[in-house]
Design an enzyme around this catalytic site. Structure first.
Site, PDB file in Angstrom:
ATOM      1  N   HIS B  56      40.408  13.074  16.958  1.00 37.65           N
ATOM      2  CA  HIS B  56      41.690  12.834  16.141  1.00 37.65           C
ATOM      3  C   HIS B  56      41.661  11.429  15.869  1.00 37.65           C
ATOM      4  CE1 HIS B  56      44.021  16.160  18.433  1.00 37.65           C
ATOM      5  NE2 HIS B  56      43.089  16.755  17.925  1.00 37.65           N
ATOM      6  N   GLU B  58      43.681   9.112  15.825  1.00 37.48           N
ATOM      7  CA  GLU B  58      44.202   7.972  16.728  1.00 37.48           C
ATOM      8  C   GLU B  58      42.974   7.622  17.629  1.00 37.48           C
ATOM      9  OE1 GLU B  58      45.456  11.036  16.250  1.00 37.48           O
ATOM     10  OE2 GLU B  58      47.787  11.039  17.142  1.00 37.48           O
ATOM     11  N   CYS B  86      49.446  13.851  20.038  1.00 37.64           N
ATOM     12  CA  CYS B  86      49.298  14.747  21.059  1.00 37.64           C
ATOM     13  C   CYS B  86      49.183  14.450  22.384  1.00 37.64           C
ATOM     14  CB  CYS B  86      48.036  15.824  20.986  1.00 37.64           C
ATOM     15  SG  CYS B  86      46.622  15.288  21.136  1.00 37.64           S
ATOM     16  N   CYS B  89      46.123  12.156  22.830  1.00 36.49           N
ATOM     17  CA  CYS B  89      46.184  11.008  21.823  1.00 36.49           C
ATOM     18  C   CYS B  89      47.301   9.921  22.786  1.00 36.49           C
ATOM     19  CB  CYS B  89      46.531  11.099  20.524  1.00 36.49           C
ATOM     20  SG  CYS B  89      45.009  11.879  19.690  1.00 36.49           S
TER      21      CYS B  89
END
Lengths: 158, 158
Positions: B56, B58, B86, B89
């Site tokens: 992701h 992040e 999420c 993260c």
């Protein structure tokens, strides 16, 4: 190799990984990912070595496994890890759609598969892996206890 | 550059990253990490490219930032991300000890900084970053809406 390997057999391999972390002065946590009875990834915590709080054993194992199978979707795979996953790793397990998670020692302070929360059970996420807890819990926990005891003694000496 | 840059200025850079993801047929989410008013990492979602559900925006940004500062502890750093993080993260943000998180659009289905839960507020973890929500939320959300609309239309055609 004779016979089907058990959860304990795979956890022993995760423990070997945790021992490698210990030897490298990392918090001793190890993980393996198994597909169709075969270990496709093994990893240990490398937070200090890589200077990254993201490099927990589970994340490193997931990255290795996805490379191996050529897909981010780890269908049919089980993750074995010596310590209960934190929120980040529990989230990564859900995101990667691992079929099953087996862990050793509980993490009463930061664990997100039963201790502080059970992430996939408590929230309406899009995947819920099977969970098995406490496999070789004593050995997995003892390694961590020994590591932190050593750290405290080192600190006293300095 | 004249004057101090605002949250919106940094979110615009995160949006540029999200646009790069869009162009690469990845879910368009972008992130930047800022220290002392300077962007030290910029990244976008690369889940498909890297075949990894861990990549992701992040996580990629955190890995870049920790390399840059040579420390896993991202003290004094702020993360800007176009979509609410999420669970994975949000956990990574806590683990990396980021001072502050600023996000654009809420993620009502999977968000763990206010939607499904507020991870650092709801649980007794060892770090709690400041949170700012909704910066350029409409633009950040519109990019995602457009991406998924395109995907649905593509599907209809096939």
């Amino acid at each position: 190799m004779k016979g089907k390997r058990t959860d304990e057999d795979f956890m022993r391999i995760a423990l070997q990984e945790a021992e490698k972390a210990y030897a490298a002065d990392e918090v001793p946590i190890g993980a393996v990912i198994v597909k169709d009875g075969v270990v496709i990834a093994r990893a240990h915590n490398e937070k200090e070595k890589r200077n990254s709080a993201v490099r927990h054993a589970e994340i490193v194992a997931i990255e290795k496994a996805t490379k191996k199978v050529g897909n981010w979707w780890l269908e049919g795979c089980s993750l074995y890890v010596t310590l209960e996953p934190c929120a980040m790793c529990a989230g990564a397990i859900v995101n990667s759609r691992l079929d099953r998670v087996v862990y050793g020692a509980p993490d009463l302070r930061y664990g997100f598969l039963g201790s502080l929360a059970d992430l996939p059970a408590d929230y309406p996420l899009n995947h819920r892996p099977q969970e098995t807890r406490g496999v070789l819990a004593e050995e997995c926990g003892a390694l961590l206890t020994s590591f932190f005891r050593g750290k405290r003694e080192q600190k006293k000496k300095n």
